[in-house]
Design a protein around this motif. Structure first.
Motif, PDB file in Angstrom:
ATOM      1  N   ALA A  56       0.836  -1.198   0.000  1.00  0.00           N
ATOM      2  CA  ALA A  56       0.000   0.000   0.000  1.00  0.00           C
ATOM      3  C   ALA A  56       0.869   1.246   0.000  1.00  0.00           C
ATOM      4  CB  ALA A  56      -0.925  -0.004   1.214  1.00  0.00           C
ATOM      5  N   ILE A  57       1.980   1.207   0.737  1.00  0.00           N
ATOM      6  CA  ILE A  57       2.852   2.380   0.768  1.00  0.00           C
ATOM      7  C   ILE A  57       3.453   2.611  -0.612  1.00  0.00           C
ATOM      8  CG2 ILE A  57       5.035   3.248   1.663  1.00  0.00           C
ATOM      9  CD1 ILE A  57       4.304   1.828   4.309  1.00  0.00           C
ATOM     10  N   VAL A  62      -4.357   0.118  -1.215  1.00  0.00           N
ATOM     11  CA  VAL A  62      -4.283  -1.236  -0.674  1.00  0.00           C
ATOM     12  C   VAL A  62      -4.566  -2.228  -1.793  1.00  0.00           C
ATOM     13  CG1 VAL A  62      -5.120  -2.739   1.151  1.00  0.00           C
ATOM     14  CG2 VAL A  62      -5.217  -0.276   1.436  1.00  0.00           C
ATOM     15  N   PRO A  63      -3.724  -3.243  -1.945  1.00  0.00           N
ATOM     16  CA  PRO A  63      -3.874  -4.140  -3.084  1.00  0.00           C
ATOM     17  C   PRO A  63      -5.090  -5.053  -2.997  1.00  0.00           C
ATOM     18  CG  PRO A  63      -2.090  -4.866  -1.672  1.00  0.00           C
ATOM     19  CD  PRO A  63      -2.530  -3.542  -1.162  1.00  0.00           C
ATOM     20  N   HIS A  64      -5.737  -5.109  -1.829  1.00  0.00           N
ATOM     21  CA  HIS A  64      -6.896  -5.990  -1.753  1.00  0.00           C
ATOM     22  C   HIS A  64      -8.138  -5.181  -1.418  1.00  0.00           C
ATOM     23  CE1 HIS A  64      -4.737  -9.619  -2.420  1.00  0.00           C
ATOM     24  NE2 HIS A  64      -3.807  -9.202  -1.576  1.00  0.00           N
ATOM     25  N   LEU A  78      -3.347  11.061  -3.746  1.00  0.00           N
ATOM     26  CA  LEU A  78      -2.977  12.038  -4.770  1.00  0.00           C
ATOM     27  C   LEU A  78      -3.348  13.446  -4.347  1.00  0.00           C
ATOM     28  CD1 LEU A  78      -3.818  10.510  -8.225  1.00  0.00           C
ATOM     29  CD2 LEU A  78      -1.611  10.994  -7.231  1.00  0.00           C
ATOM     30  N   ALA A  79      -4.519  13.564  -3.739  1.00  0.00           N
ATOM     31  CA  ALA A  79      -4.975  14.885  -3.308  1.00  0.00           C
ATOM     32  C   ALA A  79      -3.991  15.480  -2.308  1.00  0.00           C
ATOM     33  CB  ALA A  79      -6.367  14.786  -2.704  1.00  0.00           C
ATOM     34  N   HIS A  80      -3.247  14.623  -1.609  1.00  0.00           N
ATOM     35  CA  HIS A  80      -2.224  15.117  -0.681  1.00  0.00           C
ATOM     36  C   HIS A  80      -0.838  15.053  -1.294  1.00  0.00           C
ATOM     37  CE1 HIS A  80      -5.630  14.068   1.837  1.00  0.00           C
ATOM     38  NE2 HIS A  80      -5.178  14.956   2.687  1.00  0.00           N
ATOM     39  N   LEU A  81      -0.793  14.985  -2.632  1.00  0.00           N
ATOM     40  CA  LEU A  81       0.473  14.910  -3.354  1.00  0.00           C
ATOM     41  C   LEU A  81       1.317  13.717  -2.919  1.00  0.00           C
ATOM     42  CD1 LEU A  81       1.585  18.622  -3.692  1.00  0.00           C
ATOM     43  CD2 LEU A  81       0.419  17.172  -5.338  1.00  0.00           C
ATOM     44  N   ASP A  82       0.630  12.668  -2.492  1.00  0.00           N
ATOM     45  CA  ASP A  82       1.344  11.444  -2.137  1.00  0.00           C
ATOM     46  C   ASP A  82       1.258  10.505  -3.327  1.00  0.00           C
ATOM     47  OD1 ASP A  82       2.332   9.119  -1.182  1.00  0.00           O
ATOM     48  OD2 ASP A  82       0.717   8.749   0.250  1.00  0.00           O
ATOM     49  N   LEU A  83       2.392  10.310  -3.998  1.00  0.00           N
ATOM     50  CA  LEU A  83       2.375   9.512  -5.214  1.00  0.00           C
ATOM     51  C   LEU A  83       2.895   8.109  -4.963  1.00  0.00           C
ATOM     52  CD1 LEU A  83       3.774  12.225  -7.609  1.00  0.00           C
ATOM     53  CD2 LEU A  83       1.434  11.434  -7.522  1.00  0.00           C
TER      54      LEU A  83
END
Lengths: 329, 298
Positions: A56-57, A62-64, A78-83
């Motif tokens: 997930a990181i 999360v893959p499931h 994405l909204a928190h610029l976490d890519l």
């Protein structure tokens, strides 16, 4: 104002569409990389829980669990610029890498477009004024030829000539890390400019032909207008007539500007690859070579976002330059 | 049937076109060179591979051979004849490019005509989509797709290229349709109560055809270059022979940028690209004059 707001909404909608697209793309891929990594981690002896959170990181979701939930997680990140985190070099956040590479590409693209715009506009006016002479024909043919040739050809030729045949310019990198350290002082800026000359020149040579052709046809259509005849009858100096002409003929070019950003950003992959320039295009290329999908989608997303932002800016610029558009809005 | 610009009897119409083509060619002899260049490339694509065996012979004793009758463009790092590589590398790329060009042509024309003729809501929705397609940077998308869905199969490549490239054509066809539909002969056709199908295919289409033809030519070359670019970057498997593979090997692997012996190997694909572009530029110049007689004055 409304116009800008409309552009912003449209831009956001486009970015949303592109992110959804990359999300779907990565999930639909043969041998789903998310699943592959998850299974690899389990094989390495992690518990399903640990593997799940590690994956997930990396990918930002999360893959499931149900698809819509994964999608929401991804969007929330994405909204928190976490890519997400790079798959290749573990632990490095994708956002750091792509935003670190962005300024270098912007530097090349902007300087390249600016130079080619200036050269193209001036030569375009010349080509239009002298369009029945050899000079005019020559300029037009050379312009369309260079416009038609893909940018990597120009890049290869410039690299072969100026970094190998004559070693005038460095063959790669964005600055010489051994001699200068980043900072806002003369030596560093000089070194950055020295490294950027050839890539930027490649962009400029590859795209000035488009400006030349657009300017030529635009000038040709303005030439017959009454206000130019009036200016001539009033006995204005040729330079003033040139200004009248250029200011009116240049307007349609700003719509071309919007399209050219997409092309130039796309071409940056080649130019940066040829000159080993560590920009976004290079990052995208490397992540593809390494099958680093979180980095790949991050770089692709940022390139697209940059093009969309550039489009909006080009349009805003157009409203500033052409009062008629402003009044309509 | 007998309305609009098509009211001339067919043979006369055809003769006019042939003579217009000949006139345009004669006005600037360079255009004949353009036609010759393009025919040469088409010939290379169609017949080229027949002149050579499926696997080009390589000769380890003859690497980067000097230019001779036997090897007019020297040989590469394995001793394979460069001219043979250039010639045989044409077909695959061009086949895909033409197929992609047809996809672009059909999609772009259909959407452009429909949007321009219907106007109103369908128009604005379709043009938003066209803008979207135009804005997405095509090449980054292409290389992302090569590793995700895979573009090894020729039809996949053609489809993706064609579907990412129709935005410009749709916009051009639409703006042309918008101005045409206000013209007298279209209004006359509508007034006569002719079916929409007839108006669109028999009245509008022939008039936007020149734009489509020019656009198709430019699109096909762009698609050739997109593929060459993909191979050049090395994101597609390098096991086929084409110009991009040659450039990749010349620039990134065999160091043709440094050693002067290997220069022909680098220059041959570059020269082929340059020549093809020149041919297209010259033909587009001729096409524009044939279809837009107002340009003839200048």
């Amino acid at each position: 104002m409304w116009r800008i707001a409309g552009h912003l909404t449209r831009g956001l909608a486009m970015i949303w569409a592109v992110t959804t697209f990359t999300f779907v793309l990565i999930r639909l891929m043969p041998g789903d990389p998310v699943q592959v990594q998850y299974e690899r981690l389990i094989a390495q002896g992690m518990t399903p829980d640990q593997a799940e959170s590690a994956t997930a990181i990396t990918y930002g979701f999360v893959p499931h669990g149900p698809m819509w939930k994964q999608y929401l997680e991804y969007m929330w990140g994405l909204a928190h610029l976490d890519l997400g985190v790079s798959v290749e070099s573990q632990g490095v956040p994708v956002a750091d890498r792509v935003f670190g590479a962005l300024p270098w590409t912007v530097l090349l693209v902007l300087s390249g477009i600016l130079i080619s715009f200036l050269i193209g506009v001036v030569l375009g006016v010349v080509a239009a004024m002298r369009r029945s002479t050899m000079v005019g024909h020559g300029l037009s043919i050379a312009g369309s030829l260079l416009h038609g040739v893909p940018p990597f050809v120009i890049g290869i030729v410039l690299a072969a000539l100026f970094t190998r045949r004559w070693r005038w310019f460095p063959s790669g990198g964005h600055f010489n890390g051994d001699e200068v350290s980043p900072g806002f002082y003369y030596d560093f800026i000089g070194d950055v400019a020295y490294h950027a000359v050839l890539p930027a020149a490649s962009f400029a040579v590859a795209s000035y032909g488009g400006w030349l052709l657009a300017m030529r046809s635009s000038v040709a259509s303005v030439l017959g207008d009454d206000f130019l005849l009036a200016a001539e009858l009033r006995g204005l100096r040729p330079f003033m007539r040139f200004r009248y002409l250029a200011r009116n003929a240049i307007l349609p070019l700003f719509t071309v500007l919007a399209i050219s950003f997409g092309l130039v950003f796309g071409g940056s992959i080649f130019i940066e690859r040829i000159f080993n320039y560590p920009g976004l295009g290079m990052l995208l290329y490397q992540s593809i070579g390494a099958r680093d999908f979180s980095m790949m989608s991050g770089a692709f997303l940022l390139i697209t976002a940059a093009v969309i932002v550039a489009n909006i800016l080009a349009d805003v610029l157009y409203t500033v330059i052409d009062p008629r558009v402003r009044r309509q809005a | 049937m007998e309305t609009g610009p098509n009211s001339l009897p067919p043979p006369l119409l055809r003769r006019c076109k042939v003579s217009a083509v000949l006139r345009a060619l004669r006005r600037r002899p360079s255009r004949i060179a353009g036609v010759v260049i393009i025919l040469l490339f088409v010939f290379m694509a169609v017949a080229g591979p027949w002149f050579y065996p499926d696997r080009l012979p390589y000769d380890a004793d003859n690497i980067y051979a000097p230019i001779s009758w036997e090897h007019p463009l020297s040989t590469d790092f394995e001793g394979v004849d460069v001219l043979a590589l250039v010639v045989t590398g044409t077909r695959g790329v061009m086949l895909v490019a033409v197929a992609a060009g047809l996809v672009t042509m059909v999609v772009g024309t259909a959407i452009g005509l429909y949007a321009g003729y219907r106007r109103g809501r369908p128009d604005s929705v379709l043009m938003r989509i066209a803008d979207f397609v135009l804005t997405i940077p095509g090449f980054p998308l292409l290389i992302v797709l090569t590793v995700t869905i895979g573009l090894g199969a020729w039809w996949k490549m053609a489809l993706v290229l064609g579907l990412t490239g129709w935005g410009g054509l749709a916009r051009a066809v639409r703006s042309q349709t918008l101005s045409l539909r206000e013209r007298g002969f279209i209004e006359a056709a509508r007034g006569l109560g002719l079916p929409t199908r007839h108006i669109v295919t028999r009245e509008l289409l022939p008039n936007v055809a020149p734009y489509i033809a020019t656009n198709l030519l430019v699109a096909v070359t762009a698609y050739i270059y997109a593929q060459v670019g993909l191979y050049f970057l090395g994101v597609l498997p390098l096991d086929t022979s084409n110009w991009g593979v040659m450039l990749n090997a010349a620039v990134f692997q065999s160091g043709a940028l440094i050693s002067p012996d290997a220069l022909p190997y680098l220059l041959a694909p570059l020269g082929a690209i340059l020549l093809l572009t020149l041919g297209v530029v010259l033909i587009v110049d001729a096409l524009e004059e044939i279809f837009n007689p107002r340009l003839r004055g200048s």
